[in-house]
Design a protein around this motif. Structure first.
Motif, PDB file in Angstrom:
ATOM      1  N   LEU A 209       4.666   2.009  24.077  1.00  8.70           N
ATOM      2  CA  LEU A 209       4.864   1.359  22.785  1.00  8.70           C
ATOM      3  C   LEU A 209       4.240  -0.025  22.815  1.00  8.70           C
ATOM      4  N   ALA A 210       3.551  -0.393  21.738  1.00  9.22           N
ATOM      5  CA  ALA A 210       3.000  -1.748  21.647  1.00  9.22           C
ATOM      6  C   ALA A 210       4.131  -2.759  21.662  1.00  9.22           C
ATOM      7  N   SER A 211       5.242  -2.389  21.046  1.00  6.42           N
ATOM      8  CA  SER A 211       6.446  -3.216  21.021  1.00  6.42           C
ATOM      9  C   SER A 211       7.587  -2.348  20.526  1.00  6.42           C
ATOM     10  N   GLU A 212       8.810  -2.744  20.860  1.00  2.80           N
ATOM     11  CA  GLU A 212       9.954  -2.024  20.317  1.00  2.80           C
ATOM     12  C   GLU A 212      10.207  -2.392  18.866  1.00  2.80           C
ATOM     13  N   LYS A 213       9.494  -3.395  18.377  1.00  7.60           N
ATOM     14  CA  LYS A 213       9.652  -3.836  16.991  1.00  7.60           C
ATOM     15  C   LYS A 213       8.714  -3.040  16.083  1.00  7.60           C
ATOM     16  N   PRO A 214       9.211  -2.531  14.965  1.00  9.86           N
ATOM     17  CA  PRO A 214       8.356  -1.749  14.047  1.00  9.86           C
ATOM     18  C   PRO A 214       7.383  -2.638  13.278  1.00  9.86           C
ATOM     19  N   ILE A 215       6.273  -2.047  12.881  1.00 10.40           N
ATOM     20  CA  ILE A 215       5.235  -2.733  12.112  1.00 10.40           C
ATOM     21  C   ILE A 215       5.220  -2.266  10.658  1.00 10.40           C
ATOM     22  N   PHE A 216       5.462  -0.979  10.444  1.00  6.85           N
ATOM     23  CA  PHE A 216       5.421  -0.401   9.098  1.00  6.85           C
ATOM     24  C   PHE A 216       6.820  -0.009   8.643  1.00  6.85           C
ATOM     25  N   THR A 217       7.052  -0.107   7.335  1.00  5.07           N
ATOM     26  CA  THR A 217       8.319   0.332   6.740  1.00  5.07           C
ATOM     27  C   THR A 217       8.216   1.802   6.338  1.00  5.07           C
ATOM     28  N   LEU A 218       9.345   2.415   6.069  1.00  2.00           N
ATOM     29  CA  LEU A 218       9.356   3.805   5.599  1.00  2.00           C
ATOM     30  C   LEU A 218       8.581   3.974   4.296  1.00  2.00           C
ATOM     31  N   PRO A 219       8.768   3.078   3.303  1.00  2.67           N
ATOM     32  CA  PRO A 219       7.975   3.220   2.071  1.00  2.67           C
ATOM     33  C   PRO A 219       6.465   3.147   2.324  1.00  2.67           C
ATOM     34  N   GLN A 220       6.031   2.266   3.230  1.00  6.57           N
ATOM     35  CA  GLN A 220       4.604   2.170   3.533  1.00  6.57           C
ATOM     36  C   GLN A 220       4.080   3.490   4.081  1.00  6.57           C
ATOM     37  N   LEU A 221       4.777   4.040   5.061  1.00  8.18           N
ATOM     38  CA  LEU A 221       4.319   5.278   5.701  1.00  8.18           C
ATOM     39  C   LEU A 221       4.323   6.443   4.717  1.00  8.18           C
ATOM     40  N   LYS A 222       5.341   6.470   3.874  1.00 10.98           N
ATOM     41  CA  LYS A 222       5.401   7.517   2.849  1.00 10.98           C
ATOM     42  C   LYS A 222       4.248   7.355   1.860  1.00 10.98           C
ATOM     43  N   LEU A 223       3.946   6.111   1.495  1.00  6.47           N
ATOM     44  CA  LEU A 223       2.840   5.831   0.571  1.00  6.47           C
ATOM     45  C   LEU A 223       1.518   6.265   1.184  1.00  6.47           C
ATOM     46  N   PHE A 224       1.290   5.967   2.460  1.00 13.73           N
ATOM     47  CA  PHE A 224       0.044   6.342   3.124  1.00 13.73           C
ATOM     48  C   PHE A 224      -0.166   7.853   3.074  1.00 13.73           C
ATOM     49  N   ARG A 225       0.879   8.596   3.337  1.00 14.02           N
ATOM     50  CA  ARG A 225       0.750  10.051   3.379  1.00 14.02           C
ATOM     51  C   ARG A 225       0.540  10.631   1.982  1.00 14.02           C
ATOM     52  N   GLN A 226       1.221  10.080   0.988  1.00  7.72           N
ATOM     53  CA  GLN A 226       1.039  10.567  -0.388  1.00  7.72           C
ATOM     54  C   GLN A 226      -0.373  10.281  -0.893  1.00  7.72           C
ATOM     55  N   LEU A 227      -0.884   9.091  -0.581  1.00  4.93           N
ATOM     56  CA  LEU A 227      -2.233   8.732  -1.015  1.00  4.93           C
ATOM     57  C   LEU A 227      -3.284   9.577  -0.303  1.00  4.93           C
ATOM     58  N   ALA A 228      -3.055   9.865   0.962  1.00  6.31           N
ATOM     59  CA  ALA A 228      -3.995  10.709   1.709  1.00  6.31           C
ATOM     60  C   ALA A 228      -4.078  12.097   1.083  1.00  6.31           C
ATOM     61  N   GLU A 229      -2.924  12.624   0.669  1.00  9.16           N
ATOM     62  CA  GLU A 229      -2.897  13.939   0.023  1.00  9.16           C
ATOM     63  C   GLU A 229      -3.569  13.891  -1.348  1.00  9.16           C
ATOM     64  N   TYR A 230      -3.342  12.814  -2.087  1.00  7.05           N
ATOM     65  CA  TYR A 230      -3.888  12.694  -3.443  1.00  7.05           C
ATOM     66  C   TYR A 230      -5.401  12.537  -3.417  1.00  7.05           C
ATOM     67  N   TYR A 231      -5.905  11.717  -2.466  1.00  4.86           N
ATOM     68  CA  TYR A 231      -7.341  11.412  -2.423  1.00  4.86           C
ATOM     69  C   TYR A 231      -8.120  12.281  -1.441  1.00  4.86           C
ATOM     70  N   TYR A 232      -7.467  13.279  -0.855  1.00  7.23           N
ATOM     71  CA  TYR A 232      -8.123  14.203   0.060  1.00  7.23           C
ATOM     72  C   TYR A 232      -8.850  13.463   1.188  1.00  7.23           C
TER      73      TYR A 232
END
Length: 620
Positions: A68-91
């Motif tokens: 692990l780069a650190s035990e501290k998180p970098i991304f929030t749940l909404p960010q990660l969910k947004l990334f995946r939804q946008l990837a699906e939308y924009y192929y």
């Protein structure tokens, strides 16, 4: 235990998440949002942990994360969910969104990170918030304003509400230089807002990242990329100049739009979304069923056909000439808008008809003094004394450029101060363009550099040149640019629009102060030929250093697309400038009623092709 990870490295468009095993010594430390070191192919990279599964069995062997780069998180749940939804939308792959939004941290930065991130669901700063959408997402609202004072008053009210209620407010502007411009118009001190954009230094970017997640009451003004920050208490998003083409990242992957990202973020986090514009996009006008406000402005239309009949070839009509003299006598400045840089739009040989073109992108070269310039790729070359095809010495400039207008004005007003303001002018100070009783000739580049308060006359030299293009969106962008000019002009300034088509619905809409004339006529045109908002567009692009190979690949894919139902596909066409960054480019345009119909097609599109959802241009 197993983790799903989005690598911070470019992956094929159909691959966003990879699964890895967790070593026993890390099982108690792993959390969603952390950055893990992972083996990928024959090397190592990093990636964002997006899910943790307790399953132990898999149908295929998995590799282990290496740390692990650190035990501290970098991304929030909404960010990660947004990334995946946008990837699906924009192929495209979610890895692109992780890559571009991963903060560049050094050792001491990690120490400043919070142990846990506020997740920001529903506009509340809650830890470990569930991903369930409990409330219906509100429909976006629209501010259709006429003057900047009206817009500023509305924005300041929203800022005061956010401050009083202690929540975060984000205003998204089309361009980076619009951030400071808007702050100046709102009379905001540098301590009263936080700017967000891609050109921030590493340290500034980290401070913004921290502020978005820890400063629960704040005003952010940023470009489109600001939507990807880990906001903890973002309740309202305002998209300024909603109609602007700069709200789309069109020149590199991921090719996303501000509106789509904001709406998906709104669905995840329950944000309130407000669109703002003096000339809404046709899509918003149709989808939100907008009603135009009442405009009251006297605008003069000058018919250039009458001027040609009178042997007046200067592109300065009698009406404009009269108002020029009157305005100069009143010690007010004049702004004349010209759409084209250079002396003309192209130069040809009078003997054989040869047209000088750019060797890189093949577009016509524009004559500027004794040089030829390509304003697309910045190619420059000296003007030859003879035609390279027939050796003839006679050249003829076609079209109307800003330098030709400048030359005509100097003949008509030899005693007046005449200044030209476009990207070619670098030596003169901006203060020179803000002096009174001057005739300023400028392109769109000049709009935020002149003192509009001193302008007594606004003249559009040739409005027709704004929409006489093959792009389906050309009339809409022309209308929006003209409305922008009208909103910038002072209330008491005279406005003259010169045109060869005074009866065109675009001109009549502006002259009569009735936006509905433009929107209704443009809607009828779009519906007839199946363009947005009555159809969804997808642009598929093939690029190669060989023109023949590019065309052959494009034809092969086109033949496979022809058999699909509910999709209208157009044969592959070379882009207008043929080459881009040294490669030939062919586009296939798809028209669909529903974007979901494209899903089965996406599988047959090669990974090295570009997929552009909702393209703003079809010929580039």
């Amino acid at each position: 235990m197993i983790v799903d990870i989005i690598p911070a490295k470019k992956l094929p468009k159909n691959l966003s998440v990879l699964s890895y095993k967790i070593p026993n010594d890390l099982e108690a430390k792993v959390r969603i949002g952390q950055i893990a070191a992972i083996p990928l192919r024959n090397s190592f990279t990093s990636g964002a942990i997006t899910a943790i599964k307790k399953t132990l069995r898999t149908p295929y062997p998995l590799k282990y994360i290496t740390g692990l780069a650190s035990e501290k998180p970098i991304f929030t749940l909404p960010q990660l969910k947004l990334f995946r939804q946008l990837a699906e939308y924009y192929y495209t792959s979610a890895s692109l969104f992780v890559h571009f939004n991963l903060p560049k941290l050094i050792k001491k930065d990690w120490q400043k990170l919070p142990a846990r991130l506020r997740q920001g669901y529903g506009g509340h700063a809650r830890l470990n918030a569930p991903t369930v959408n409990r409330h219906k997402t509100a429909k976006p609202s629209f501010l259709w304003w006429q003057k900047t004072e009206e817009r500023n008053k509305f924005y300041l009210k929203q800022i005061q509400t956010a401050k009083k209620s202690k929540f975060q407010l984000l205003i998204i502007v089309p361009r980076i230089n619009d951030i400071s411009a808007l702050a100046k118009q709102l009379a905001l001190k540098s301590t009263e807002y936080i700017p967000i954009h891609r050109q921030l230094s590493r340290l500034e970017n980290f401070k913004v990242w921290l502020a978005a997640n820890r400063q629960l009451s704040a005003l952010f003004i940023g470009s489109r990329s600001s939507l990807f920050c880990p906001f903890a208490n973002l309740r309202t998003i305002i998209i300024d100049d909603e109609h602007s083409l700069d709200h789309k990242q069109y020149d590199m992957n991921p090719r996303y739009e501000t509106k789509v990202v904001a709406e998906k973020l709104g669905q995840i986090c329950k944000n309130k979304i407000i669109y703002s514009s003096p000339a809404p996009s046709l899509v918003s006008y149709h989808e939100l069923q907008l009603k135009a406000p009442q405009f009251k402005r006297t605008i003069i239309s000058a018919d250039l056909n009458n001027e040609l009949t009178k042997k007046n070839f200067s592109f300065i009509s009698e009406q404009l000439d009269t108002h020029l003299k009157h305005t100069l006598n009143s010690k007010k400045s004049i702004f004349l808008f010209v759409n084209k840089k250079g002396e003309a739009t192209s130069t040809a040989c009078q003997d054989c008809g040869f047209t000088f073109t750019c060797p890189s992108c093949t577009l016509p070269l524009i004559k500027t003094n004794n040089q030829f310039v390509c304003y697309y790729c910045d190619h420059q070359e000296d003007m030859p004394p003879f035609c390279p095809k027939c050796s003839g010495p006679n050249f003829h400039s076609l079209g109307l450029g800003i330098q030709k207008v400048e030359a005509n004005l100097k003949k008509l007003f030899p005693e007046s101060k005449i200044l030209r303001l476009d990207k070619d002018i670098t030596k003169l100070a901006i203060a020179d363009y803000q002096s009174p009783a001057a005739i300023i000739i400028g392109t769109e580049y000049a709009l935020d550099k002149i003192n509009w308060a001193d302008i007594g006359l606004l003249g559009i030299i040739n409005a027709d040149s704004l929409w006489q293009h093959a792009e389906f969106i050309s009339a809409e962008t022309a209308y929006q640019l003209l409305i922008k000019l009208l909103t910038l002009a002072p209330k008491n300034a005279n406005i003259i629009i010169q045109t060869f088509q005074p009866n065109h619905y675009l001109i009549q809409s502006i002259i009569q102060n009735k936006p509905e004339i433009f929107y209704q006529n443009e809607s009828a045109f779009r519906q007839k030929f199946s363009y947005p908002p009555f159809a969804q567009l997808v642009k598929l692009s093939c690029l190669n250093k060989s023109e023949a190979a590019t065309k052959k690949k494009a034809e092969k894919i086109y033949q496979r697309l022809k058999g699909y139902k509910n999709i209208e596909s157009q044969p592959p066409l070379s882009i207008l400038r043929r080459k881009i960054r040294g490669k030939y480019k062919f586009n296939i345009i798809l028209k669909l009623k529903n974007l979901d119909d494209f899903k089965p097609l996406a599988k047959i599109i090669p990974n090295d092709w570009l997929i552009d959802i909702h393209p703003r241009t079809l010929l580039d």
